[in-house]
Design an enzyme around this catalytic site. Structure first.
Site, mmCIF file in Angstrom:
data_model
loop_
_atom_site.group_PDB
_atom_site.id
_atom_site.type_symbol
_atom_site.label_atom_id
_atom_site.label_comp_id
_atom_site.label_asym_id
_atom_site.label_seq_id
_atom_site.Cartn_x
_atom_site.Cartn_y
_atom_site.Cartn_z
ATOM 1 N N GLU A 1 41.419 54.676 -10.335
ATOM 2 C CA GLU A 1 40.149 55.127 -9.806
ATOM 3 C C GLU A 1 40.376 55.786 -8.445
ATOM 4 O O GLU A 1 41.341 55.481 -7.745
ATOM 5 C CB GLU A 1 39.204 53.922 -9.650
ATOM 6 N N SER B 1 27.740 43.594 18.059
ATOM 7 C CA SER B 1 28.350 44.841 17.629
ATOM 8 C C SER B 1 29.052 45.531 18.790
ATOM 9 O O SER B 1 28.599 45.460 19.931
ATOM 10 C CB SER B 1 27.291 45.785 17.072
ATOM 11 N N LYS C 1 16.067 50.555 11.224
ATOM 12 C CA LYS C 1 17.078 51.615 11.131
ATOM 13 C C LYS C 1 17.976 51.386 9.913
ATOM 14 O O LYS C 1 18.339 52.330 9.210
ATOM 15 C CB LYS C 1 17.915 51.656 12.411
ATOM 16 N N ASP C 2 18.333 50.116 9.665
ATOM 17 C CA ASP C 2 19.138 49.807 8.481
ATOM 18 C C ASP C 2 18.356 50.139 7.204
ATOM 19 O O ASP C 2 18.926 50.663 6.244
ATOM 20 C CB ASP C 2 19.549 48.329 8.480
ATOM 21 N N HIS D 1 28.642 37.999 15.125
ATOM 22 C CA HIS D 1 27.584 37.521 16.003
ATOM 23 C C HIS D 1 28.100 36.834 17.255
ATOM 24 O O HIS D 1 27.356 36.619 18.199
ATOM 25 C CB HIS D 1 26.631 36.588 15.233
#
Lengths: 426, 182
Positions: free
Chosen positions: A286, A218, A242-243, A214
């Site tokens: 894994e 972004s 959108k998220d 922040h």
């Protein structure tokens, strides 16, 4: 915080005493301007957050049914699968949740590498991300031991034995990690304790990661800074929705795995109870550890006084830790690969190299896999220590647009100009 | 620094204060380390784990050429009653051929009985070779399938990533047919 407007008296009353609403508004609301050109590749941070929440919620419930003792652990997991109400669902959500967490985080990391999100001024944001990856790996490794299957046991034995490679104190470190002379009940108990603890540490690092995010906001597909209000839109509602859409798509894939292929990413051998006297013919970790496992096994020769084992261990950890100094290895002033024609191609070569290493890690450590793994390991480190520093100097980058809005407003013709008008108001 | 209006007081006071800061800091660090140590040491093997540290094995039923596996401290111990041919094979190897040079004589108390911890010195897998039909590796001893380490008839590393020979645990012959490991 006085810029927060509301008519609701209850919200006003709380806000005056605890400014939580204006805090949220600044964090994910209308006061957090976000570049307006973020693509779907920017969804994977919130998806990682969702995966973490799914893992913690299912994990807390599973811990109510699980018994961390070598005599009961395997049976208690089978009991969860057969007798506990919805136990099969909760365990499959947790098991596959781990894999999906790694899938979205790996995409998130590769996105950061493609668009140069690690570059100034976001170096600390990136480094905190590497810390998250390391904490995730430790958590996943210890969680995989808990069902006490054959792969649980032998994976734990092989990976903890890595520490014996350290000179002088190596053996003592391993005995300390085990709390005995082999992977046994004390080991299982401490792994359960730490597996429960580490996700909360992870949440702590995630909070700091978002805090650092922040500070400058972004990065974006063009990799250039926002030049003013016309380049950004408020996080809410544009990116919250959108998220949410991305989460819905993610859950489609996740549910498909949980309900139709719950064991596709696991190992059949882990449904055999751990036997300290019988090693499975083929030990594999894994899938999300396979590239690093390949790097570990690719070193079969001593260099000077360093044993092959120690070099393998150093390179395996080094392959992750090198990400910490990535912002200083890639000195190119251009962030996004959109304007770096050579980096754009070599990025995909690097991704392919990681996939090849993963494939090698799933196969036995013998020719031809061994040589492919050695070449892949050499290329992995060459990408960071040779290719990126050279590209920083040699690459001719394309000219950057002067602002995020420019390609849309000036270059796109009247139709696109009109379409972007409503955005400008935001 | 010391040419202030009151040099005797100011200068002395500064160094004394620095010293006190240092002392307090060092004392605090020492105290913190002392407080953390019990937590760290609690993760070392506990008394009951250490108490299980010896196992007695009856060698009577083992036939010539037979290999058996017993458990000691949670790990397998390989015991082989070696036929003379395999002893000779082990003793004929020049030390220069060994990554971790050790004579066969130094690894056994009685030539017929080979006793070793059956844990690969690479990353802790159990080498193959204890059961009929197991691969014995290129040197007729044991073979670790995890990462391809070959051990010879004395349990010495010959080829592969393992750095050391299979470990010989501390043991003694209680009498002719019994050993105490640990």
């Amino acid at each position: 915080m006085s810029d927060f407007q509301t008519t609701n008296p209850i919200i006003k009353w709380i806000e005056y005493r605890l400014p939580v609403f204006s805090f949220l508004d600044h964090a994910v609301g209308s006061k957090y301007p976000t570049p307006k050109n973020l693509s779907y590749w920017w969804n994977f941070g919130s998806l990682a957050g969702l995966a973490l929440v799914i893992l913690m919620v299912t994990g807390i419930v599973l811990a109510m049914q699980y018994t961390a003792h070598v005599d009961y652990a395997f049976d208690s997991v089978e009991r969860i699968m057969r007798d506990v109400n919805y136990g099969w669902l909760i365990r499959y959500l947790h098991m596959n949740g781990g894999s999906f967490f790694f899938i979205v985080v790996y995409i998130h990391i590769f996105r950061g590498m493609y668009y140069g999100s690690y570059k100034a001024p976001r170096e600390l944001l990136w480094m905190l991300g590497v810390a998250i990856l390391l904490a995730m790996m430790a958590t996943a490794f210890m969680g995989y031991v808990l069902p006490w299957g054959q792969m649980s046991f032998w994976g734990a034995k092989v990976i903890t034995s890595l520490f014996s490679a350290f000179p002088l104190i190596g053996e003592d470190i391993v005995i300390w990690l085990w709390g005995g002379f082999s992977v046994d009940n004390p080991t299982l108990n401490r792994f359960f304790s730490l597996h429960y603890l580490l996700p909360f540490v992870l949440v702590g690092i995630v909070v700091v990661h978002i805090w650092a995010l922040h500070q400058f906001g972004s990065n974006n597909p063009l990799g250039i800074d926002t030049k003013g209000p016309q380049d950004s839109i408020p996080f809410h509602p544009y990116y919250t929705v959108k998220d949410l859409y991305g989460m819905a798509v993610f859950l489609v894939f996740f549910a498909a795995a949980v309900f139709f292929f719950p064991n596709a990413m696991g190992e059949a051998d882990n449904y055999i109870e751990a036997n300290p006297l019988v090693t499975p013919a083929h030990i594999v970790p894994e899938w999300y550890f396979l590239p690093f496992y390949a790097i570990l096994r690719s070193i079969t020769f001593d260099i000077w006084f360093l044993s092959a084992k120690l070099i393998g261990v150093i390179l395996m950890f080094g392959s992750i830790l090198v990400l910490l100094i990535l912002p200083w290895l890639d000195r190119s002033p251009v962030r996004s690969s959109k304007f770096r024609p050579i980096h754009k191609q070599l990025f995909w070569v690097f991704v392919a190299d990681c996939v090849v290493l993963g494939w090698v890690g799933a196969n036995p450590a013998e020719p031809p896999y061994l040589y492919i793994g050695q070449a892949g390991t050499a290329y992995y480190f060459a990408h960071f220590f040779v290719i990126l520093p050279l590209l920083s100097v040699l690459e001719r980058t394309r000219p950057l647009p002067s602002s995020i809005g420019e390609p849309v407003l000036k270059g796109g013709g009247p139709a696109m100009g009109a379409a972007s008008k409503p955005m400008e108001k935001a | 620094m010391t040419d202030s209006a009151n040099p005797s007081h100011g200068g002395d006071g500064e160094t004394r204060r620095d010293f006190l800061y240092l002392l307090a800091g060092a004392g605090g660090a020492l105290g913190a380390a002392a407080a953390v140590w019990p937590l760290i040491d609690s993760m070392n093997p506990a008394a009951d784990v250490l108490a299980l540290a010896s196992s007695e094995v009856d060698l009577e039923p083992i036939e010539l050429g037979q290999r058996i596996t017993v458990t000691w401290r949670g790990n397998p111990v390989f015991i082989e009653r070696r036929p003379p041919a395999r002893i000779e094979e082990a003793r004929a190897v020049p030390l220069d051929d060994l990554p971790d040079p050790e004579t066969d004589e130094a690894r056994v108390q009685r030539a017929e009985w080979l006793v070793m911890v059956g844990v690969c010195t690479h990353l802790g897998c159990i080498p193959k070779g204890q059961k009929q039909g197991d691969p014995l590796g290129l040197f007729g001893g044991w073979f670790c399938p995890c990462h391809g380490s070959h051990y010879d008839t004395s349990g010495r590393i010959r080829k592969g990533p393992a750095p050391k020979n299979l470990v010989v645990p501390p043991y003694n012959f209680v009498d002719d047919t019994n050993i105490l490991i640990g």
